[in-house]
Enzyme design. Structure first.
Site, PDB file in Angstrom:
ATOM      1  CD  GLU A  91      -2.439  -1.376   2.698  1.00 30.78           C
ATOM      2  OE1 GLU A  91      -3.591  -1.808   2.760  1.00 30.78           O
ATOM      3  OE2 GLU A  91      -1.752  -1.127   3.699  1.00 30.78           O
ATOM      4  CG  ASP A 263      -4.584  -4.207   8.663  1.00 34.60           C
ATOM      5  OD1 ASP A 263      -4.860  -5.323   8.170  1.00 34.60           O
ATOM      6  OD2 ASP A 263      -3.428  -3.874   8.965  1.00 34.60           O
TER       7      ASP A 263
HETATM    8  N1  LIG Z   1      -4.162  -0.844  12.411  1.00 34.75           N
HETATM    9  C1  LIG Z   1      -2.924  -0.512  12.159  1.00 34.75           C
HETATM   10  O1  LIG Z   1      -2.568   0.667  12.112  1.00 34.75           O
HETATM   11  C2  LIG Z   1      -1.902  -1.613  11.985  1.00 34.75           C
HETATM   12  C3  LIG Z   1      -0.538  -1.292  11.998  1.00 34.75           C
HETATM   13  C4  LIG Z   1       0.382  -2.341  11.912  1.00 34.75           C
HETATM   14  C5  LIG Z   1      -0.064  -3.649  11.773  1.00 34.75           C
HETATM   15  N2  LIG Z   1      -1.403  -3.900  11.720  1.00 34.75           N
HETATM   16  C6  LIG Z   1      -1.905  -5.274  11.596  1.00 34.75           C
HETATM   17  O2  LIG Z   1      -1.695  -5.898  12.845  1.00 34.75           O
HETATM   18  C7  LIG Z   1      -1.593  -7.310  12.646  1.00 34.75           C
HETATM   19  C8  LIG Z   1      -0.431  -7.857  13.435  1.00 34.75           C
HETATM   20  O3  LIG Z   1       0.771  -7.369  12.881  1.00 34.75           O
HETATM   21  P1  LIG Z   1       2.158  -7.976  13.377  1.00 34.75           P
HETATM   22  O4  LIG Z   1       3.212  -7.164  12.705  1.00 34.75           O
HETATM   23  O5  LIG Z   1       2.172  -8.096  14.861  1.00 34.75           O
HETATM   24  O6  LIG Z   1       2.048  -9.425  12.732  1.00 34.75           O
HETATM   25  P2  LIG Z   1       2.794 -10.764  13.189  1.00 34.75           P
HETATM   26  O7  LIG Z   1       2.638 -11.708  12.055  1.00 34.75           O
HETATM   27  O8  LIG Z   1       4.162 -10.459  13.683  1.00 34.75           O
HETATM   28  O9  LIG Z   1       1.939 -11.274  14.446  1.00 34.75           O
HETATM   29  C9  LIG Z   1       0.619 -11.727  14.334  1.00 34.75           C
HETATM   30  C10 LIG Z   1       0.394 -12.765  15.411  1.00 34.75           C
HETATM   31  O10 LIG Z   1      -1.004 -13.140  15.364  1.00 34.75           O
HETATM   32  C11 LIG Z   1      -1.071 -14.507  15.697  1.00 34.75           C
HETATM   33  N3  LIG Z   1      -2.369 -15.033  15.288  1.00 34.75           N
HETATM   34  C12 LIG Z   1      -2.832 -15.265  14.032  1.00 34.75           C
HETATM   35  N4  LIG Z   1      -4.092 -15.762  14.088  1.00 34.75           N
HETATM   36  C13 LIG Z   1      -4.424 -15.821  15.396  1.00 34.75           C
HETATM   37  C14 LIG Z   1      -5.591 -16.236  16.091  1.00 34.75           C
HETATM   38  N5  LIG Z   1      -6.662 -16.702  15.433  1.00 34.75           N
HETATM   39  N6  LIG Z   1      -5.613 -16.161  17.442  1.00 34.75           N
HETATM   40  C15 LIG Z   1      -4.526 -15.700  18.129  1.00 34.75           C
HETATM   41  N7  LIG Z   1      -3.382 -15.299  17.516  1.00 34.75           N
HETATM   42  C16 LIG Z   1      -3.334 -15.363  16.171  1.00 34.75           C
HETATM   43  C17 LIG Z   1       0.113 -15.123  14.968  1.00 34.75           C
HETATM   44  O11 LIG Z   1       0.464 -16.386  15.491  1.00 34.75           O
HETATM   45  C18 LIG Z   1       1.187 -14.058  15.197  1.00 34.75           C
HETATM   46  O12 LIG Z   1       1.974 -14.323  16.336  1.00 34.75           O
HETATM   47  C19 LIG Z   1      -1.488  -7.508  11.148  1.00 34.75           C
HETATM   48  O13 LIG Z   1      -2.735  -7.963  10.669  1.00 34.75           O
HETATM   49  C20 LIG Z   1      -1.173  -6.136  10.604  1.00 34.75           C
HETATM   50  O14 LIG Z   1      -1.645  -5.969   9.293  1.00 34.75           O
HETATM   51  C21 LIG Z   1      -2.328  -2.919  11.841  1.00 34.75           C
END
Ligand SMILES: NC(=O)c1ccc[n+]([C@@H]2O[C@H](COP(=O)([O-])OP(=O)(O)OC[C@H]3O[C@@H](n4cnc5c(N)ncnc54)[C@H](O)[C@@H]3O)[C@@H](O)[C@H]2O)c1
Length: 380
Positions: A91, A263
């Site tokens: 993005e 998101d």
């Molecule tokens: N809203 C925002 O501004 C924003 C900013 C950054 C990241 N994000 C989003 O946040 C999320 C997390 O990002 P990250 O960098 O920590 O990712 P990451 O991959 O490092 O961590 C995600 C974690 O979620 C766990 N997970 C997946 N499905 C699960 C479930 N059903 N139950 C419990 N745990 C589960 C995974 O095992 C993993 O440890 C992503 O979806 C990312 O797109 C949003």
């Protein structure tokens, strides 16, 4: 083009003074300060956090975010531009006011860990609107985690019950420490309930936070165990699917839900029934309707943009029993605020390197001459 990389701006300016450049002289049409771009690499951001301290940096981020959200009408806003693929999304997130322009490049690839890469990776640029000159090129992977956590804390201050002390974090990946520390330091959360489908992720989060004074960590065996009795629930999972991390039966009166992981179109965390029973706050409605958990709801489902709550034009929490949801997707304004803070701190702390991203020309129309000089600076 030969890149000019100098340890810091002061060293750069003394180099130019030593080689004959004088501020105000006609020898170069532009003084080097305006022609050069500050570059902040990952190690610069890490040094900056070490110098300022993460709690203080999060506090400063919140004050920059509040200043910018408080000027909502001053910004030229647009939903981010997304390129979707089977495995993820890339993005571009642009925004501008009358003096500064910024964009962020960011991806979201939940299976990236299999390739040894983070789910989210980002960099961004801050530019001068008057000339278009790029002022700052910065890593934003670490900075995104910090600005997302600061944004969540800023919103929770207006939506969570003020006596909130217990938070559940579902999803213990890359963002989770930042969310945990922002809520501990800025909202007074003292007990964290942790759950992830990957026990190694929970163990890492525990390892990183176990020495934090005043913070009790409780690893849990299920989402239900983690959420029961919590004041705040942060969902920050990554899966490119309509997941149902939180269902209505898990939600208790007065909870604040900080939904961070839903998101992207087709990527949600909250059951529609959770949203239906809550007051829902979003960042920028045109983007959130497509990308947030509210993508599951009909177009007329009521949402409130956060800037209205900040300005006092709309209420935050309306009662102790009300369930509130921050349907966070990440908006370009938050990266604008982060880049502004990083730019200010890089100058105050003398961090970063200077890059000649723009050809340093005595005659700005003689671009071709830059090739003949092999990238050397043009004399007048
Ligand atoms: N809203 C925002 O501004 C924003 C900013 C950054 C990241 N994000 C989003 O946040 C999320 C997390 O990002 P990250 O960098 O920590 O990712 P990451 O991959 O490092 O961590 C995600 C974690 O979620 C766990 N997970 C997946 N499905 C699960 C479930 N059903 N139950 C419990 N745990 C589960 C995974 O095992 C993993 O440890 C992503 O979806 C990312 O797109 C949003």
């Amino acid at each position: 083009m030969m890149a000019v990389i100098v340890a810091n701006k002061h060293a750069f300016l003394s180099m130019f003074c030593a080689s004959g450049w004088q501020a105000g002289s006609e020898e170069w049409l532009q003084p080097p300060e305006t022609a050069m771009t500050t570059f902040l690499a990952t190690q610069d951001i890490a040094r900056l956090v070490q110098r300022v301290g993460l709690p203080e940096l999060l506090r400063r981020l919140v004050s920059y975010l509040e200043a910018d959200y408080g000027r909502w009408a001053a910004f030229d806003k647009t939903p981010r531009v997304a390129a979707h693929s089977a495995e993820g999304v890339i993005e571009l997130m642009p925004i501008a006011d009358a003096t500064l322009y910024s964009f962020k490049y960011v991806n979201g690839h939940p299976k990236n860990h299999r390739a040894g890469l983070p789910t989210v990776m980002a960099f961004g640029v801050l530019a001068d609107v008057a000339t278009g000159a790029p002022l700052l090129l910065s890593e934003l992977t670490l900075a995104t985690a910090m600005r997302t956590a600061a944004t969540s804390a800023m919103v929770a201050r207006r939506l969570a019950r003020p006596d909130s002390r217990v938070m559940a974090i579902i999803g213990n990946g890359a963002q989770s420490e930042f969310q945990a520390l922002a809520f501990h330091h800025l909202l007074g959360i003292s007990e964290l309930r942790l759950f992830d489908i990957d026990p190694a992720a929970t163990a890492r989060l525990q390892r990183h936070l176990q020495a934090t004074p005043g913070l009790t960590l409780v690893p849990c065996g299920s989402i239900a165990d983690a959420v029961r009795g919590a004041d705040i629930v942060t969902t920050v999972t990554a899966d490119k699917t309509n997941a149902t991390i939180l269902t209505p039966d898990l939600v208790e009166p007065g909870m604040h839900i900080n939904g961070v992981g839903g998101d992207c179109p087709g990527k949600t965390e909250l059951h529609p029934g959770v949203l239906a029973g809550a007051r829902v706050i979003v960042e920028y409605e045109p983007q959130s309707r497509a990308e947030g958990d509210v993508q599951q709801m009909p177009a007329e489902f009521p949402v409130t943009e956060f800037w209205r709550v900040l300005a006092g034009a709309a209420p935050g929490r309306e009662s102790r029993e009300q369930v509130t949801v921050f349907d966070s997707v990440g908006f370009a304004l938050e990266d604008f605020s982060a880049l502004r803070l990083l730019h200010d701190l890089s100058r105050q702390l003398g961090l970063g390197t200077l890059l000649d991203l723009v050809p340093p020309m005595a005659d700005p129309k003689n671009l071709y001459g830059q090739l003949q000089l092999g990238g050397q600076r043009q004399a007048a």
